[in-house]
Design an enzyme around this catalytic site. Structure first.
Site: not given
Length: 595
Positions: A419, A453, A455, A500
């Site tokens: 997660d 995924c 985003a 990211q």
């Protein structure tokens, strides 16, 4: 690239290296063991290796005939760019495609490998901090290096860029020197010494090495050492930062270069189609839905971008990706329209539908054994297969107005991504990508792979970059250069924000390191099962290209080295450069013939 030059390699060793680590078209250059001062070009042709003699007359380089060149680099660049010129006596074309680079002489991040003096000056002057330095290869003298240092004085006068001093580092007998009596066991020892003492120029002024300019390029086979370097803590006044943090922060600061327009995603009619209001596709690379009513504003919009490896040439890369956000209820029909129009046969989903109680992606497929209609298309889920890491769904899609036209789509959903953060080890992701690539390669006319995924930038970018790097290494060989930061910059220019977090950035390094290690072991097994035998190739030139290009002269070199600031005496190697070996040359002129 000069890093294809292997200073201590024999012919048999070159064959072993090219067969064990190269691919057809891989090549390297090495000193001739037969004629001192000459070189040999070793090239892998299918499963064999051929060796081509290169003459160094003291005035030019050539293949004992054919074009003449000012430097060894220009000779190799010419025959790399002019494919089809070289061939064996039996007519086999010899292709120079992929340089098999020697290992970096150091894992230090101030080593930049193959960049020119002009490129070094641009990098250092852009940095703007006096006494910033880097080390690079010498283009004019293969096997030597250059220490480039940004001075504290302007180049031409007030307002001009700071001057860059270039100091040649000679490598003689396995030791490194800038001239004189001081020699060092390694480049690192040399740099560390002069960081303490400075280097005196011929003018009497001193050059200081205070701030290293770090490179992100690395020889793929040496990536494990680079990972170790990046894991080292760099002590600063307030906290210790590892190299991964530094590289990722540098990457983040360069995002201002990717200020491409995202107007379509900002239109009022499209706002509800974006999962996150500020994560929008660039207009220049967005997927445009076809067959939509032009009178309905925004009907051709979906939050997705085409992504291609623009660092590979067109003949080296056949794979295109679509990076997309995870589906919303309002975008499921658009998603299937995109999959159909692009002839996508493989979809990669890197998230669960719900994680930590948050909706990540609406299930856009029917339950196993059922069929559903999504807009203009019918989708059937005929089979699901569970593995330890992922779930594979076999789907069939057909347009409602032509039920006989059915396409099969393989839907890979990776279930082992945590997660938060990244997987603890990359083996599962590498195995996952291996299965995906085997499937895609079995479908010669398949369109882009859709990767998403939630985003469509974090895990999506990580997966795409890892796959791109794996493809580059598989295409060019284990000893090619890769640049993870540059690769991410390239994909970020096609979809904003790809990769990211620092953790994802580091995971790419670790994944590629494991891929390299696994590939090495596979190649060792394959090579142990093969025999080896070769000989010097006799090169001919097809008639059409015998004199099609003007001969290069020593004065026309494209690689004009800067004035070196070395003091003390010249090296023995420099004193020998102009000596002629005419007797040896005469004996070897018969090694080439013209058709």
């Amino acid at each position: 690239m000069v890093r294809w030059f292997h200073r201590d390699l024999s012919g048999p060793d070159a064959e072993t290296l090219l067969k064990g680590r190269g691919v057809p078209g891989s090549f390297l250059a090495r000193p001739s063991r037969k004629n001192q001062g000459d070189f040999s070009l070793s090239v892998r042709v299918d499963d064999q290796v051929t060796h081509i003699r290169i003459q160094n007359s003291g005035d030019f380089y050539d293949l004992y005939g054919g074009e003449k060149f000012a430097t060894l680099t220009e000779l190799v660049e010419y025959y790399t760019q002019q494919q089809g010129i070289l061939q064996d006596r039996d007519g086999t074309i010899i292709h120079l495609k992929y340089p098999l680079n020697c290992s970096d002489p150091t894992s230090e991040r101030w080593y930049h490998g193959h960049i020119s003096g002009g490129q070094a000056e641009s990098l250092l002057q852009a940095k703007g901090e006096p006494w910033t330095f880097l080390v690079r290869e010498s283009l004019s003298q293969p096997g030597d290096f250059v220490l480039s240092v940004l001075n504290d004085q302007p180049k031409a006068g007030p307002g001009s860029p700071l001057r860059v001093t270039h100091i040649k580092v000679m490598c003689e007998g396995g030791r490194y020197t800038v001239g004189g009596s001081e020699t060092f066991d390694s480049l690192t020892d040399l740099v560390e010494h002069f960081k303490k003492t400075g280097i005196e120029e011929a003018s009497g002024a001193f050059v200081y090495l205070r701030q290293p300019y770090y490179a992100t390029r690395v020889n793929a086979a040496d990536i494990e050492n680079r990972v170790l370097e990046l894991n080292k803590k760099q002590e600063s006044e307030d906290t210790a930062k590892a190299g991964f943090w530094e590289e990722f922060e540098s990457l983040q600061k360069q995002e201002v270069k990717n200020l491409h327009q995202r107007l379509e995603g900002q239109r009022p009619e499209n706002k509800s189609k974006n999962r996150y209001k500020n994560i929008l596709p660039f207009d220049h690379s967005r997927v445009i839905l076809q067959g939509r009513d032009s009178n309905i504003p925004g009907s051709d919009y979906i939050n997705a971008n085409y992504v291609k490896n623009q660092l590979l040439g067109p003949d080296e890369n056949s794979k295109t990706y679509i990076a997309s956000q995870g589906c919303l209820d309002a975008t499921v029909n658009d998603f299937w329209q995109m999959a159909w129009q692009e002839n996508t046969r493989v979809i990669v989903m890197t998230t669960r539908e719900v994680e930590k109680g948050r909706n990540k992606c609406v299930p856009y497929w029917p339950e196993v054994g059922t069929q559903r209609v999504y807009g203009l298309y019918s989708v059937t889920n005929s089979r699901e297969h569970d593995t330890a890491e992922y779930k594979l769904r076999t789907l069939q899609i057909s347009p409602l107005d032509n039920g006989d036209l059915v396409r099969e789509i393989w839907h890979y959903q990776y279930l082992s991504w945590p997660d938060h953060g990244v997987p603890s080890e990359p083996g599962g992701v590498l195995s996952f990508l291996d299965q995906i690539n085997q499937r895609q390669e079995s479908l010669p006319h398949a369109g882009p792979i859709i990767v998403h995924c939630s985003a469509g930038i974090g895990r999506t970018g990580t997966i795409i970059v890892i796959d791109m790097l794996m493809e580059s290494i598989s295409t060019k060989g284990l000893d090619c250069d890769i640049d993870i930061q540059k690769t991410i910059q390239m994909v970020r220019a096609q979809r904003s924000g790809m990769v990211q977090t620092e953790a994802q950035y580091k995971f790419i390094y670790v994944a590629i390191a494991q891929f390299i290690e696994t590939t090495k072991k596979k190649l060792e097994i394959i090579q142990s099962q093969k025999g080896q035998e070769s000989e010097y190739g006799n090169i001919t030139y097809p008639p059409a290209v015998r004199s099609a290009h003007a001969k290069a002269s020593r004065t026309s070199s494209k690689h004009k080295e800067e004035v070196y600031e070395n003091v003390h005496s010249k090296s023995k190697k420099e004193e020998k450069v102009k000596k002629q070996r005419s007797a040896d040359k005469e004996k070897n002129k018969g090694s080439l013939k013209r058709k």
